[in-house]
Design an enzyme around this catalytic site. Sequence first.
Site, mmCIF file in Angstrom:
data_model
loop_
_atom_site.group_PDB
_atom_site.id
_atom_site.type_symbol
_atom_site.label_atom_id
_atom_site.label_comp_id
_atom_site.label_asym_id
_atom_site.label_seq_id
_atom_site.Cartn_x
_atom_site.Cartn_y
_atom_site.Cartn_z
ATOM 1 C CE LYS A 194 -1.912 2.531 3.246
ATOM 2 N NZ LYS A 194 -1.806 3.864 2.629
ATOM 3 N N GLY A 247 7.442 4.724 7.643
ATOM 4 C CA GLY A 247 6.576 5.846 7.987
ATOM 5 C C GLY A 247 6.959 6.407 9.339
ATOM 6 C CB SER A 248 5.177 8.671 11.573
ATOM 7 O OG SER A 248 3.971 7.943 11.713
ATOM 8 C CB THR A 249 8.403 6.927 15.528
ATOM 9 O OG1 THR A 249 9.674 6.982 14.852
ATOM 10 C CG2 THR A 249 8.573 6.128 16.813
ATOM 11 N N GLY A 252 4.378 3.364 13.311
ATOM 12 C CA GLY A 252 5.201 2.149 13.423
ATOM 13 C C GLY A 252 4.883 1.368 14.696
ATOM 14 C CD GLU A 269 14.348 0.943 7.406
ATOM 15 O OE1 GLU A 269 14.828 1.990 7.883
ATOM 16 O OE2 GLU A 269 14.996 -0.111 7.303
ATOM 17 C CB CYS A 303 13.428 9.126 7.183
ATOM 18 S SG CYS A 303 14.298 8.157 5.935
ATOM 19 C CD GLU A 400 10.757 12.387 11.035
ATOM 20 O OE1 GLU A 400 9.644 11.917 11.302
ATOM 21 O OE2 GLU A 400 11.605 11.802 10.351
HETATM 22 P P1 NAD Z 1 2.758 7.904 8.280
HETATM 23 O O1 NAD Z 1 3.262 7.027 9.376
HETATM 24 O O2 NAD Z 1 1.665 8.849 8.586
HETATM 25 O O3 NAD Z 1 2.196 7.012 7.071
HETATM 26 C C1 NAD Z 1 3.003 6.035 6.453
HETATM 27 C C2 NAD Z 1 2.117 4.994 5.809
HETATM 28 O O4 NAD Z 1 1.383 4.323 6.840
HETATM 29 C C3 NAD Z 1 1.077 5.549 4.838
HETATM 30 O O5 NAD Z 1 0.940 4.671 3.749
HETATM 31 C C4 NAD Z 1 -0.199 5.569 5.671
HETATM 32 O O6 NAD Z 1 -1.373 5.461 4.909
HETATM 33 C C5 NAD Z 1 0.005 4.327 6.528
HETATM 34 N N1 NAD Z 1 -0.749 4.333 7.796
HETATM 35 C C6 NAD Z 1 -1.148 5.369 8.547
HETATM 36 N N2 NAD Z 1 -1.829 4.943 9.631
HETATM 37 C C7 NAD Z 1 -1.852 3.595 9.574
HETATM 38 C C8 NAD Z 1 -2.387 2.572 10.388
HETATM 39 N N3 NAD Z 1 -3.062 2.852 11.495
HETATM 40 N N4 NAD Z 1 -2.191 1.279 10.044
HETATM 41 C C9 NAD Z 1 -1.513 0.972 8.916
HETATM 42 N N5 NAD Z 1 -0.989 1.898 8.081
HETATM 43 C C10 NAD Z 1 -1.151 3.194 8.410
HETATM 44 O O7 NAD Z 1 4.035 8.617 7.683
HETATM 45 P P2 NAD Z 1 4.115 9.675 6.516
HETATM 46 O O8 NAD Z 1 3.594 10.972 7.004
HETATM 47 O O9 NAD Z 1 3.500 9.068 5.289
HETATM 48 O O10 NAD Z 1 5.682 9.753 6.251
HETATM 49 C C11 NAD Z 1 6.551 10.517 7.009
HETATM 50 C C12 NAD Z 1 7.260 9.664 8.028
HETATM 51 O O11 NAD Z 1 7.891 8.547 7.391
HETATM 52 C C13 NAD Z 1 8.366 10.424 8.735
HETATM 53 O O12 NAD Z 1 8.319 10.127 10.101
HETATM 54 C C14 NAD Z 1 9.631 9.847 8.118
HETATM 55 O O13 NAD Z 1 10.774 9.937 8.919
HETATM 56 C C15 NAD Z 1 9.231 8.439 7.873
HETATM 57 N N6 NAD Z 1 10.101 7.831 6.861
HETATM 58 C C16 NAD Z 1 11.046 6.932 7.257
HETATM 59 C C17 NAD Z 1 11.919 6.374 6.327
HETATM 60 C C18 NAD Z 1 12.962 5.368 6.733
HETATM 61 O O14 NAD Z 1 13.440 4.657 5.851
HETATM 62 N N7 NAD Z 1 13.340 5.282 7.986
HETATM 63 C C19 NAD Z 1 11.823 6.745 4.985
HETATM 64 C C20 NAD Z 1 10.861 7.678 4.624
HETATM 65 C C21 NAD Z 1 10.000 8.226 5.565
#
Ligand code: NAD
Length: 496
Positions: A194, A247-249, A252, A269, A303, A400
């Site tokens: 997704k 995605g975000s911590t 995660g 990640e 990130c 962040e």
């Molecule tokens: P986010 O956590 O809001 O969303 C990431 C993904 O998770 C999206 O596809 C979203 O639809 C999905 N999601 C949201 N809520 C969910 C849930 N309850 N259950 C399952 N999936 C869910 O993050 P974002 O705003 O899209 O991205 C920014 C974040 O990603 C920042 O914190 C950034 O540091 C991190 N990031 C990390 C890396 C890495 O490799 N460490 C790389 C890129 C971005």
Amino acid sequence: MLTETPARDDAHQRALDWIAAGPKEIWIDGKWQQARSGKFIDSINPETEEKLTAISDADASDIDRAVMAARKAFEAPSWSAMTPHERTNCLLRIANIVEANAAELAVLESLDNGMPLWYSKAGVNAVVNQFRYYAGWPTKMFGATNPSTPDIFNYTLREPIGVCGQIIAWNVPLVMASMKIANALACGNTVVLKPAELASFTTLRLAELIGEADIPAGVVNIVTGLGAGAGAAIASHPGIDKIAFTGSTAVGKHIMRAAADTMKKVTLELGGKSPNIIFPDADIDKALEFAVRSFCGNSGQVCSASTRVLVHQDLHDEIAARVADMASAYKVGSPFDPETKLGPLVSGTQRDRVMGYIEAGIADGATLSFGGSRLGGKGYFVQPTVFSNVDNKSKIAQEEIFGPVVTIIPFKDEADAIQKANDTTYGLAGAVWSRDFSRATRVAKAIKAGRIFINSYGDADPVMAFGGYKQSGLGREYGQESIDMYTQTKSVWARL
Ligand code: NAD
């Protein structure tokens, strides 16, 4: 300053035609299918704030269908009995087809996410390299033979995990989707991925290209939708054996809890607040060039960006002035203007979030050395913003921001620099700049983060493992370590 608008070419036109073809369906079992809900999510151009098209808002029943297709493909001999050499060829075919469509993919990414075209082109090149890198692995996943008593033959096999659920962020969508898909496929798994609802175009287009690359149907399934709907359904689905999340911590942590009930293998990640330590004996020109490039790259939506620049207190004022000066020369504008260094942020919500942090930095007493404002009437543009004399304990140094904002933090000596570098809940990346190699390696060892640069910042190569210490994640992508994340070891004990 804000620059002017796009120049069009054939690739741009092909991307616009793909968008104009209508609202996007989801890719399951090798073909486009309608989401059961019949709902869509608008895709907005971050440069113009205009609607481009819409993507499907899939729900749990769509994830069920995708998982069934992925399971069937995983068990089918066309995939499970494929030889390692054939698997290598599959990945090479995907690399070639992505390369042939690179220009169009880059335009799609820039329209969807707002990143400058030169940045998205570099991303597509990285994607081609990722598929070629992982194409090398199927023939090199070795087991072991283990010494035991003479009547026993004990050996190990590396086997795929099964159906992998993959959820990614919007900041470098195609790079992230490809690294996860290539890794999973190289190890013989199948995928339900997704993309983020804010930027799904290139992942959908990749699905089509994979369809043209003669990969068995159902091996790769791409399902768009919201986190709380399609995302949550992937995280808890009993038919998914492994989950890989970027995605975000905060999300995660949620994924990890959701995955616990069905004991999925989990890799995460997550976010970062990476320290970039500059000692007085460093090549300061080069250190600052990399530091500015890093916090401005993709408008700071990276990130592992260098968001805490730790500088010796004697150099602080001079470095703050130079960074401000360099940032002021970085052009903000249309992703399609070749002069543009920073495009818009991905969304109005992200822009407002970043502006909130800028206000917090000012309120907390940090010195605003440059920037701090929105730009342009339309579009989610924010100036590159430099804060100096920042307290490492303050909000802008600890949280962040995910925007083009850097904090410059003074340190007294090496011990103080290390203490401040590690005084964070994150541990994704970091850097040390010094001509004293003993000091550089000593400090590199002392920083608690998964990827450290010495006299560099932000280089990426699939050979180099990537992942977080502390709350920046779990497991690794890239490198040999990533093969361990997508395989499991079977130990066979044979009595002779
Ligand atoms: P986010 O956590 O809001 O969303 C990431 C993904 O998770 C999206 O596809 C979203 O639809 C999905 N999601 C949201 N809520 C969910 C849930 N309850 N259950 C399952 N999936 C869910 O993050 P974002 O705003 O899209 O991205 C920014 C974040 O990603 C920042 O914190 C950034 O540091 C991190 N990031 C990390 C890396 C890495 O490799 N460490 C790389 C890129 C971005």
